[in-house]
Structures are given as C-alpha cells and as structure tokens.
Design a protein around this motif. Structure first.
Motif, PDB file in Angstrom:
ATOM      1  N   GLN A 138       0.835  -1.201   0.000  1.00 33.01           N
ATOM      2  CA  GLN A 138       0.000   0.000   0.000  1.00 33.01           C
ATOM      3  C   GLN A 138       0.869   1.249   0.000  1.00 33.01           C
ATOM      4  O   GLN A 138       0.562   2.242  -0.670  1.00 33.01           O
ATOM      5  CB  GLN A 138      -0.898  -0.021   1.233  1.00 33.01           C
ATOM      6  CG  GLN A 138      -1.904   1.113   1.316  1.00 33.01           C
ATOM      7  CD  GLN A 138      -2.740   1.009   2.584  1.00 33.01           C
ATOM      8  OE1 GLN A 138      -2.194   0.923   3.689  1.00 33.01           O
ATOM      9  NE2 GLN A 138      -4.049   0.997   2.433  1.00 33.01           N
ATOM     10  N   TYR A 142       0.716   4.593  -2.523  1.00 33.04           N
ATOM     11  CA  TYR A 142       0.614   5.987  -2.082  1.00 33.04           C
ATOM     12  C   TYR A 142       1.766   6.816  -2.645  1.00 33.04           C
ATOM     13  O   TYR A 142       1.585   7.972  -3.051  1.00 33.04           O
ATOM     14  CB  TYR A 142       0.628   6.061  -0.558  1.00 33.04           C
ATOM     15  CG  TYR A 142      -0.596   5.532   0.142  1.00 33.04           C
ATOM     16  CD1 TYR A 142      -1.754   5.181  -0.554  1.00 33.04           C
ATOM     17  CD2 TYR A 142      -0.618   5.374   1.525  1.00 33.04           C
ATOM     18  CE1 TYR A 142      -2.873   4.701   0.098  1.00 33.04           C
ATOM     19  CE2 TYR A 142      -1.734   4.896   2.198  1.00 33.04           C
ATOM     20  CZ  TYR A 142      -2.856   4.554   1.471  1.00 33.04           C
ATOM     21  OH  TYR A 142      -3.971   4.077   2.129  1.00 33.04           O
ATOM     22  N   TRP A 154      -8.520   3.244  -6.253  1.00 32.70           N
ATOM     23  CA  TRP A 154      -8.848   2.091  -5.423  1.00 32.70           C
ATOM     24  C   TRP A 154      -7.915   2.090  -4.229  1.00 32.70           C
ATOM     25  O   TRP A 154      -6.699   2.281  -4.382  1.00 32.70           O
ATOM     26  CB  TRP A 154      -8.699   0.788  -6.209  1.00 32.70           C
ATOM     27  CG  TRP A 154      -9.058  -0.443  -5.421  1.00 32.70           C
ATOM     28  CD1 TRP A 154      -8.210  -1.287  -4.755  1.00 32.70           C
ATOM     29  CD2 TRP A 154     -10.368  -0.963  -5.220  1.00 32.70           C
ATOM     30  NE1 TRP A 154      -8.908  -2.302  -4.156  1.00 32.70           N
ATOM     31  CE2 TRP A 154     -10.249  -2.130  -4.429  1.00 32.70           C
ATOM     32  CE3 TRP A 154     -11.645  -0.561  -5.632  1.00 32.70           C
ATOM     33  CZ2 TRP A 154     -11.345  -2.898  -4.035  1.00 32.70           C
ATOM     34  CZ3 TRP A 154     -12.732  -1.322  -5.246  1.00 32.70           C
ATOM     35  CH2 TRP A 154     -12.585  -2.476  -4.464  1.00 32.70           C
ATOM     36  N   ASP A 155      -8.451   1.898  -3.046  1.00 28.12           N
ATOM     37  CA  ASP A 155      -7.648   1.831  -1.822  1.00 28.12           C
ATOM     38  C   ASP A 155      -8.446   1.043  -0.798  1.00 28.12           C
ATOM     39  O   ASP A 155      -9.220   1.602  -0.032  1.00 28.12           O
ATOM     40  CB  ASP A 155      -7.329   3.242  -1.315  1.00 28.12           C
ATOM     41  CG  ASP A 155      -6.414   3.243  -0.096  1.00 28.12           C
ATOM     42  OD1 ASP A 155      -5.877   2.166   0.242  1.00 28.12           O
ATOM     43  OD2 ASP A 155      -6.233   4.311   0.511  1.00 28.12           O
ATOM     44  N   GLN A 156      -8.261  -0.267  -0.838  1.00 24.48           N
ATOM     45  CA  GLN A 156      -9.071  -1.140   0.016  1.00 24.48           C
ATOM     46  C   GLN A 156      -8.281  -2.396   0.344  1.00 24.48           C
ATOM     47  O   GLN A 156      -7.646  -2.998  -0.539  1.00 24.48           O
ATOM     48  CB  GLN A 156     -10.377  -1.514  -0.702  1.00 24.48           C
ATOM     49  CG  GLN A 156     -11.359  -2.305   0.150  1.00 24.48           C
ATOM     50  CD  GLN A 156     -12.694  -2.459  -0.560  1.00 24.48           C
ATOM     51  OE1 GLN A 156     -13.251  -1.515  -1.092  1.00 24.48           O
ATOM     52  NE2 GLN A 156     -13.208  -3.679  -0.569  1.00 24.48           N
ATOM     53  N   ASP A 157      -8.298  -2.804   1.631  1.00 21.54           N
ATOM     54  CA  ASP A 157      -7.617  -4.027   2.070  1.00 21.54           C
ATOM     55  C   ASP A 157      -6.154  -4.034   1.649  1.00 21.54           C
ATOM     56  O   ASP A 157      -5.606  -5.079   1.269  1.00 21.54           O
ATOM     57  CB  ASP A 157      -8.331  -5.272   1.523  1.00 21.54           C
ATOM     58  CG  ASP A 157      -9.770  -5.372   2.012  1.00 21.54           C
ATOM     59  OD1 ASP A 157     -10.048  -4.942   3.156  1.00 21.54           O
ATOM     60  OD2 ASP A 157     -10.630  -5.849   1.236  1.00 21.54           O
ATOM     61  N   GLN A 158      -5.526  -2.868   1.705  1.00 17.54           N
ATOM     62  CA  GLN A 158      -4.120  -2.652   1.351  1.00 17.54           C
ATOM     63  C   GLN A 158      -3.824  -2.813  -0.135  1.00 17.54           C
ATOM     64  O   GLN A 158      -2.658  -2.781  -0.544  1.00 17.54           O
ATOM     65  CB  GLN A 158      -3.192  -3.553   2.179  1.00 17.54           C
ATOM     66  CG  GLN A 158      -3.308  -3.293   3.690  1.00 17.54           C
ATOM     67  CD  GLN A 158      -2.230  -3.990   4.480  1.00 17.54           C
ATOM     68  OE1 GLN A 158      -1.036  -3.745   4.297  1.00 17.54           O
ATOM     69  NE2 GLN A 158      -2.647  -4.894   5.363  1.00 17.54           N
ATOM     70  N   GLU A 159      -4.853  -2.979  -0.959  1.00 20.35           N
ATOM     71  CA  GLU A 159      -4.698  -2.952  -2.405  1.00 20.35           C
ATOM     72  C   GLU A 159      -4.935  -1.522  -2.879  1.00 20.35           C
ATOM     73  O   GLU A 159      -5.850  -0.847  -2.386  1.00 20.35           O
ATOM     74  CB  GLU A 159      -5.696  -3.888  -3.083  1.00 20.35           C
ATOM     75  CG  GLU A 159      -5.535  -5.341  -2.716  1.00 20.35           C
ATOM     76  CD  GLU A 159      -6.616  -6.202  -3.349  1.00 20.35           C
ATOM     77  OE1 GLU A 159      -7.545  -5.642  -3.978  1.00 20.35           O
ATOM     78  OE2 GLU A 159      -6.537  -7.427  -3.201  1.00 20.35           O
ATOM     79  N   THR A 160      -4.124  -1.058  -3.819  1.00 20.06           N
ATOM     80  CA  THR A 160      -4.257   0.314  -4.316  1.00 20.06           C
ATOM     81  C   THR A 160      -4.194   0.329  -5.841  1.00 20.06           C
ATOM     82  O   THR A 160      -3.668  -0.591  -6.473  1.00 20.06           O
ATOM     83  CB  THR A 160      -3.116   1.210  -3.775  1.00 20.06           C
ATOM     84  OG1 THR A 160      -1.856   0.581  -4.033  1.00 20.06           O
ATOM     85  CG2 THR A 160      -3.267   1.467  -2.286  1.00 20.06           C
ATOM     86  N   THR A 172      -1.821  -0.776 -10.682  1.00 19.93           N
ATOM     87  CA  THR A 172      -2.381  -1.379  -9.483  1.00 19.93           C
ATOM     88  C   THR A 172      -1.289  -2.082  -8.682  1.00 19.93           C
ATOM     89  O   THR A 172      -0.283  -2.536  -9.236  1.00 19.93           O
ATOM     90  CB  THR A 172      -3.478  -2.398  -9.833  1.00 19.93           C
ATOM     91  OG1 THR A 172      -2.886  -3.571 -10.418  1.00 19.93           O
ATOM     92  CG2 THR A 172      -4.483  -1.815 -10.809  1.00 19.93           C
TER      93      THR A 172
END
Length: 240
Positions: A138, A142, A154-160, A172
């Motif tokens: 993640q 960032y 997208w920024d969810q469950d340490q996936e970006t 991604t």
C-alpha cells in the motif's frame, strides 16, 4: 514542474524482437528512441511508450509487474490470444484457477501478461492496455500517487490503484504478501521532466516522498536510477 510517466521499460535480451511482438499484439507503431533504444508508441500521444532496453540478466521467478489487456467480447479475447501466440507468445501456468476466465500468457522473453475477459468492470474505462498490475505494498501505491500526481482510484484491504486524471491505463498494487525481490526488475517506470525543469529539485521531491537515490550516476541517455519504497528501480530522465 513534476515529471510525468513517459515509458514502461522492459529490460530485454532481444529488444528489437520484443518490440516487434508488442507492436503486433497492441497495434502500436514502432519508433526509434532518440537515445538509440527501440520503443512502441500508443496512438494517443498523451499515453506512455513501451521502451525496450538491452539487458542480459536471466529471469528469476515471476515479474513484479505485468500488463492486463482488455477484451470487448469473448471473440475479441480469443483474437488477442491467437495474435499473441502467432507472434511468439505462449500459454503459461502461474496458479490461475480453472474457473478464472482471463488467459495468462508470456511474451517471447518470458514476461507474463493477461488477456482479461470481456465485462471486467474495474477496467471498463481504461482502453486496451487496461492495467499494469504490480506486486507491491500500500505504501508504494501511495508513493506513486503522489509522485505522478495521479489520484487513487482504489484503496481497500491494502490494495491500491492509480489512474491518470486523463484516464487510460491503471497502475495497481496487490498488497501483501509481497514476494521478495530477486535481482533487477525486468519492468520499470521511466519518468521524464518537461523542458527547462529543475532535475535536482524533482529528484529531491521524489526522495522526500520515499524514493532512494542509487548513487549509480546518469546513463549516456541522461537517465538517473532511483528506487521506490518497495525497492523497485525507476528512471528519471532529464529534459532533452
């Protein structure tokens, strides 16, 4: 001024042959780079090039990044796969499940890529090169969002994931677990500065965001090598 993503670079054992493959698969024109390298360029001049640099380091495990190509229909997916196979690609097994509908291939140099099934909502607004899918944290997502000034989409469950404000290919990162890095990455980013921009100021900005200088100096083409927070190599090229 901020540098922009000018190219995705492949370190290739046969750069010209690999450029021929990707030109044929994507339908992009081949072009000679001013530094003597070979590239393929997108029909949209605002997009990034794919640049092929000479490299002899043997492949060691799966790449940390691969392209996801989109499809408009099942027939379109089959055509893309057939074209890639005709040009020297091959089917490979990276642990995909039988029920998964994407097709995993490798180019003639062994670099993985996927042809995604039609109807994938996440890639619906991207174009043919839907994503550069990366193995990464993640934190590195960032970093690249700030470095390129591309918003997080997208920024969810340490996936970006990030995407240019103008649209196009998403980049991604899949989050943990991230496989240990083995040698130099075969794929890396090249950033380029606009004419008249202060290279040292931009390098300092990138370092302040989490990049690391490598101390290797500049290549003959005016590229300097840095590392992102996950240790991935990337180039920053001076303006010509």
């Amino acid at each position: 001024m901020t540098s922009r993503l000018s190219a995705i670079c492949f370190h290739a054992t046969r750069p010209s042959d690999l450029a021929r493959f990707w030109s044929g698969v994507l339908g992009w024109e081949r072009a000679d780079d001013p530094d003597g390298d070979v590239a393929v360029v997108p029909p949209d001049p605002t997009g990034f090039r794919i640049l092929f640099l000479p490299g002899q380091e043997p492949k060691n495990g799966q790449n940390r990044a691969h392209f996801d190509l989109t499809s408009t229909s099942p027939e379109d997916q089959r055509r893309t796969v057939a074209r890639a196979l005709e040009l020297g690609g091959k089917h490979i097994d990276v642990g995909q499940l039988p029920e998964e509908r994407h097709v995993v291939l490798a180019d003639p140099d062994g670099n993985e890529f996927c042809v995604i099934e039609a109807g994938n909502g996440f890639l619906a607004d991207t174009g043919f090169v839907g994503a550069l899918a990366c193995d990464g944290t993640q934190e590195v997502g960032y970093f690249w969002s700030k470095a390129l000034r591309w918003p997080l989409v997208w920024d969810q469950d340490q996936e970006t994931a990030i995407q240019s404000p103008g649209g196009g290919t998403k980049i991604t990162w899949g989050g943990p677990p991230v496989a240990p890095k083995k040698g130099t990455n075969r794929l890396c980013f090249e950033l380029a500065l606009p004419a008249g921009a202060d290279w040292e100021a931009e390098a300092a900005r990138l370092v302040s965001l989490g990049a690391t200088r490598t101390g290797t100096g500049e290549s003959a083409g005016g590229r300097a090598l840095l590392l992102d927070p996950d240790g991935n190599e990337f180039f920053v090229r001076r303006s010509r």
